[in-house]
Design an enzyme around this catalytic site. Structure first.
Site, PDB file in Angstrom:
ATOM      1  CB  CYS A   6      -5.863  -0.835   0.965  1.00 24.81           C
ATOM      2  SG  CYS A   6      -6.337  -0.968   2.703  1.00 24.81           S
TER       3      CYS A   6
ATOM      4  CG  ASP B 235      -1.996  -0.928   1.220  1.00 26.69           C
ATOM      5  OD1 ASP B 235      -2.652  -1.068   2.247  1.00 26.69           O
ATOM      6  OD2 ASP B 235      -2.234  -1.548   0.169  1.00 26.69           O
TER       7      ASP B 235
END
Length: 158
Positions: A58, A16
């Protein structure tokens, strides 16, 4: 062991908030990052250079990547949303061909609650493993604990 008898060994890494210019193998050095281990993995494996996210949180983005379908179809639209059991994913497909998928980290997607007893503790987890992924082996738990105690933590400030 003959080449056709060896088990497939796949290391699938997703990160991420990792900018393209933060990895030396991407060829952009604006941050002057030193990433020799990642550069070696990139040179020996597959490096996706034209990848974009399909959703901002995410969890839905990872789910799309793991399942191969867009968030509007898998319907995981925020972190912690369950993935319906009717959708397959690469850990499930690997399990079906005799491999043992293991997740190190989390997917930000929970399991389909219809698969479990209402009091099952897994239903309280917001970062459960993708369906069919195995729990972390004990030796990796030790490695993760060591890494956690010997690395810098990142604190968000708003």
């Amino acid at each position: 062991m003959a080449a056709d008898e060896r088990k497939l060994n796949v290391l699938f890494i997703t990160c991420d908030q990792l900018r393209r210019d933060a990895v030396g193998a991407m060829g952009l050095h604006t941050l002057h990052a030193q990433t020799p281990a990642m550069d070696q993995l990139a040179s020996e494996g597959t490096l996706f250079t034209q990848h974009i996210t399909n959703s901002l949180p995410c969890g839905p983005s990872r789910t799309a990547l793991h399942c191969g379908i867009l968030a509007m179809n898998h319907r995981v639209v925020q972190n912690g949303t369950p993935l319906a059991d009717r959708h397959t994913n690469w850990p499930r497909e690997f399990k079906e061909i005799g491999l043992d998928p293991v997740l190190l980290g989390h997917t930000s997607t929970t399991q389909d609650p219809r698969r479990f007893h209402p009091n099952d503790p897994i239903l309280k987890e917001t970062h459960a493993a993708m369906p069919v992924s195995l729990p972390l082996p004990p030796y990796l738990s030790v490695c993760l604990a060591f890494t956690h105690t010997h690395t810098h933590t990142h604190t968000h400030t708003h």
